[in-house]
Design a protein around this motif. Structure first.
Motif, PDB file in Angstrom:
ATOM      1  N   ALA A 154       0.816  -1.219   0.000  1.00 53.93           N
ATOM      2  CA  ALA A 154       0.000   0.000   0.000  1.00 53.93           C
ATOM      3  C   ALA A 154       0.849   1.268   0.000  1.00 53.93           C
ATOM      4  O   ALA A 154       0.302   2.369  -0.050  1.00 53.93           O
ATOM      5  CB  ALA A 154      -0.943   0.003   1.201  1.00 53.93           C
ATOM      6  N   GLY A 155       2.169   1.113   0.095  1.00 49.58           N
ATOM      7  CA  GLY A 155       3.054   2.270  -0.003  1.00 49.58           C
ATOM      8  C   GLY A 155       3.077   3.161   1.215  1.00 49.58           C
ATOM      9  O   GLY A 155       3.445   4.338   1.118  1.00 49.58           O
ATOM     10  N   LEU A 156       2.734   2.642   2.384  1.00 47.45           N
ATOM     11  CA  LEU A 156       2.741   3.468   3.587  1.00 47.45           C
ATOM     12  C   LEU A 156       4.160   3.720   4.089  1.00 47.45           C
ATOM     13  O   LEU A 156       5.049   2.896   3.891  1.00 47.45           O
ATOM     14  CB  LEU A 156       1.937   2.804   4.709  1.00 47.45           C
ATOM     15  N   ARG A 157       4.366   4.867   4.708  1.00 52.98           N
ATOM     16  CA  ARG A 157       5.567   5.089   5.506  1.00 52.98           C
ATOM     17  C   ARG A 157       5.412   4.277   6.786  1.00 52.98           C
ATOM     18  O   ARG A 157       4.295   4.025   7.254  1.00 52.98           O
ATOM     19  CB  ARG A 157       5.726   6.560   5.857  1.00 52.98           C
ATOM     20  N   ILE A 158       6.518   3.914   7.400  1.00 50.49           N
ATOM     21  CA  ILE A 158       6.408   3.098   8.607  1.00 50.49           C
ATOM     22  C   ILE A 158       5.711   3.861   9.728  1.00 50.49           C
ATOM     23  O   ILE A 158       4.920   3.298  10.492  1.00 50.49           O
ATOM     24  CB  ILE A 158       7.793   2.562   9.052  1.00 50.49           C
ATOM     25  N   GLY A 159       5.954   5.173   9.796  1.00 51.71           N
ATOM     26  CA  GLY A 159       5.273   5.975  10.805  1.00 51.71           C
ATOM     27  C   GLY A 159       3.769   6.017  10.588  1.00 51.71           C
ATOM     28  O   GLY A 159       2.996   6.072  11.555  1.00 51.71           O
ATOM     29  N   GLU A 160       3.347   5.994   9.326  1.00 50.60           N
ATOM     30  CA  GLU A 160       1.918   5.990   9.019  1.00 50.60           C
ATOM     31  C   GLU A 160       1.271   4.680   9.446  1.00 50.60           C
ATOM     32  O   GLU A 160       0.140   4.668   9.947  1.00 50.60           O
ATOM     33  CB  GLU A 160       1.709   6.221   7.524  1.00 50.60           C
ATOM     34  N   ALA A 161       1.982   3.585   9.244  1.00 51.49           N
ATOM     35  CA  ALA A 161       1.452   2.283   9.680  1.00 51.49           C
ATOM     36  C   ALA A 161       1.331   2.235  11.199  1.00 51.49           C
ATOM     37  O   ALA A 161       0.345   1.735  11.741  1.00 51.49           O
ATOM     38  CB  ALA A 161       2.344   1.160   9.172  1.00 51.49           C
ATOM     39  N   MET A 162       2.355   2.781  11.888  1.00 52.99           N
ATOM     40  CA  MET A 162       2.323   2.762  13.344  1.00 52.99           C
ATOM     41  C   MET A 162       1.220   3.660  13.902  1.00 52.99           C
ATOM     42  O   MET A 162       0.751   3.459  15.021  1.00 52.99           O
ATOM     43  CB  MET A 162       3.672   3.228  13.908  1.00 52.99           C
ATOM     44  N   ARG A 181       2.251  16.293   7.905  1.00 50.49           N
ATOM     45  CA  ARG A 181       1.465  17.521   8.085  1.00 50.49           C
ATOM     46  C   ARG A 181      -0.017  17.201   8.274  1.00 50.49           C
ATOM     47  O   ARG A 181      -0.894  17.989   7.892  1.00 50.49           O
ATOM     48  CB  ARG A 181       1.659  18.481   6.910  1.00 50.49           C
ATOM     49  N   ALA A 182      -0.285  16.032   8.857  1.00 50.28           N
ATOM     50  CA  ALA A 182      -1.645  15.595   9.173  1.00 50.28           C
ATOM     51  C   ALA A 182      -2.539  15.511   7.933  1.00 50.28           C
ATOM     52  O   ALA A 182      -3.760  15.588   8.023  1.00 50.28           O
ATOM     53  CB  ALA A 182      -2.283  16.506  10.223  1.00 50.28           C
ATOM     54  N   LEU A 271      -1.363   8.464  -4.071  1.00 53.40           N
ATOM     55  CA  LEU A 271      -1.205   7.225  -3.308  1.00 53.40           C
ATOM     56  C   LEU A 271      -0.112   7.340  -2.256  1.00 53.40           C
ATOM     57  O   LEU A 271      -0.225   6.786  -1.154  1.00 53.40           O
ATOM     58  CB  LEU A 271      -0.885   6.065  -4.260  1.00 53.40           C
ATOM     59  N   LEU A 272       0.956   8.060  -2.606  1.00 50.49           N
ATOM     60  CA  LEU A 272       2.093   8.193  -1.689  1.00 50.49           C
ATOM     61  C   LEU A 272       1.905   9.317  -0.679  1.00 50.49           C
ATOM     62  O   LEU A 272       2.638   9.389   0.317  1.00 50.49           O
ATOM     63  CB  LEU A 272       3.387   8.422  -2.479  1.00 50.49           C
ATOM     64  N   GLY A 273       0.984  10.217  -0.949  1.00 50.26           N
ATOM     65  CA  GLY A 273       0.779  11.343  -0.045  1.00 50.26           C
ATOM     66  C   GLY A 273       1.831  12.411  -0.170  1.00 50.26           C
ATOM     67  O   GLY A 273       2.117  13.127   0.800  1.00 50.26           O
ATOM     68  N   HIS A 274       2.423  12.556  -1.361  1.00 51.35           N
ATOM     69  CA  HIS A 274       3.426  13.603  -1.578  1.00 51.35           C
ATOM     70  C   HIS A 274       2.747  14.952  -1.751  1.00 51.35           C
ATOM     71  O   HIS A 274       1.775  15.079  -2.508  1.00 51.35           O
ATOM     72  CB  HIS A 274       4.259  13.298  -2.827  1.00 51.35           C
ATOM     73  N   ALA A 275       3.287  15.978  -1.082  1.00 50.83           N
ATOM     74  CA  ALA A 275       2.746  17.323  -1.239  1.00 50.83           C
ATOM     75  C   ALA A 275       3.107  17.898  -2.602  1.00 50.83           C
ATOM     76  O   ALA A 275       2.356  18.687  -3.177  1.00 50.83           O
ATOM     77  CB  ALA A 275       3.264  18.232  -0.131  1.00 50.83           C
ATOM     78  N   SER A 276       4.255  17.506  -3.136  1.00 53.37           N
ATOM     79  CA  SER A 276       4.733  18.045  -4.398  1.00 53.37           C
ATOM     80  C   SER A 276       4.947  16.921  -5.401  1.00 53.37           C
ATOM     81  O   SER A 276       5.426  15.838  -5.050  1.00 53.37           O
ATOM     82  CB  SER A 276       6.049  18.795  -4.182  1.00 53.37           C
ATOM     83  N   LEU A 277       4.623  17.192  -6.668  1.00 54.96           N
ATOM     84  CA  LEU A 277       4.856  16.203  -7.714  1.00 54.96           C
ATOM     85  C   LEU A 277       6.344  15.942  -7.894  1.00 54.96           C
ATOM     86  O   LEU A 277       6.744  14.842  -8.295  1.00 54.96           O
ATOM     87  CB  LEU A 277       4.248  16.682  -9.039  1.00 54.96           C
TER      88      LEU A 277
END
Length: 302
Positions: A154-162, A181-182, A271-277
């Motif tokens: 799912a492409g989550l960061r580890i902090g997002e999973a936690m 940034r929530a 999907l990745l939640g990037h603020a910038s392309l």
């Protein structure tokens, strides 16, 4: 029965006794038991030809570096990749420990270093399996499997999973994730990822309430990312994977593999939640480097 002893095993053939030990005493998964038993059978068949006679458990103590390297070389000739060869070596070491024979010191294969590359799908799955199967409790193994599948699937960061809570249960086709940034985003979940999370939730001995952390440590508190990083670090050594094989590399692999299959950059950004392309565009360079590597290795005039 103590690890490293065959004294209390029945007179079953060594591979079968080894498999029973893995299942009963080491609580390894059925997949690992089958794979390790198959390795034991292959090693003994190879040694019967290599040494010119039957091989018993006690004979494994005379296995030399040259013998083991010859066995691994024979396996590589069948098309075995680095990760699979490393797991074969891990199985041999486990068999020898079971038989009470010190294994020869042979290093496993390593992934070439160079420009950042994604982890191959087979390596990502092998890594997750290795971490899960090395866990000290079945529910912890289910937890680690679910976490690593979230990073790769799912492409989550580890902090997002936690940061996920029990409110995510029961999981459906999508998952709401709080990123940097929530910023909230919705990610689709593959059936294998959904099943992994549900299996962990069913096995977890702690009550997973709506506002409490979804992933728990051994004593019931929030799971620390350091625990996952440490387990991945140990597993990649056993598998002979590059030191770039980290939990975050699973997220990189998710992005690179999607891009390689034709995913749109804007969709990948979401999907990745990037603020910038611009943050997402790095994967075009990684994918190009991977394609160039494939070309150089495959083209007869490269």
């Amino acid at each position: 029965m103590a690890w490293g002893s065959v004294a209390s095993v029945t007179d079953a053939p060594l591979p079968i006794a080894f498999a029973r030990h893995l299942a009963r005493d080491r609580r390894r998964s059925a997949h690992t038991v089958r794979a390790y038993q198959a390795t034991a059978e292959r090693l003994l068949a190879f040694l019967r030809l290599h040494w010119g006679g039957p091989v018993a458990a006690g004979d494994l103590s005379r296995l030399s570096q040259a013998d083991l390297r010859a066995f691994l070389a024979a396996r590589r000739e069948t098309g075995l990749g680095n990760a699979s060869t490393a797991r074969e070596l891990s199985a041999v070491r486990a068999l020898m420990a079971f038989a009470g024979a010190p294994p020869p010191r042979v290093s496993g294969p390593r992934v070439k270093k160079g420009v950042p590359r994604p982890i191959a799908p087979a390596e990502a799955v092998a890594l997750a399996e290795e971490v899960s199967e090395d866990a000290r409790e079945p529910w912890i193994g289910a937890r680690d499997w679910a976490v690593l599948l979230l990073l790769y699937g799912a492409g989550l960061r580890i902090g997002e999973a936690m940061a996920l809570t029990g409110a995510a249960l029961p999981v459906g086709d999508t998952l709401r994730v709080t990123g940097k940034r929530a910023k909230m985003r919705v990610v689709p979940l593959l059936p294998a990822v959904r099943d992994a999370i549900q299996a962990y939730a069913a096995a977890c001995p702690y009550h997973l309430s709506g506002d409490a952390p979804l992933f728990r440590g051994a004593k019931g508190g929030p799971l620390s990312p350091a625990i996952i990083r440490r387990s991945v670090r140990a597993a990649r050594v056993r598998l002979g994977l590059s030191d770039r094989t980290t939990p975050h590399a699973l997220r990189h692999s998710f992005a690179t593999h999607l891009l390689g299959r034709g995913a749109d950059l804007r969709a990948l950004q979401e999907l990745l939640g990037h603020a910038s392309l611009a943050s997402t565009q790095i994967y075009t360079a990684v994918d190009a480097a991977h394609l160039l590597d494939v070309y150089r290795n495959a083209h007869p005039r490269a």
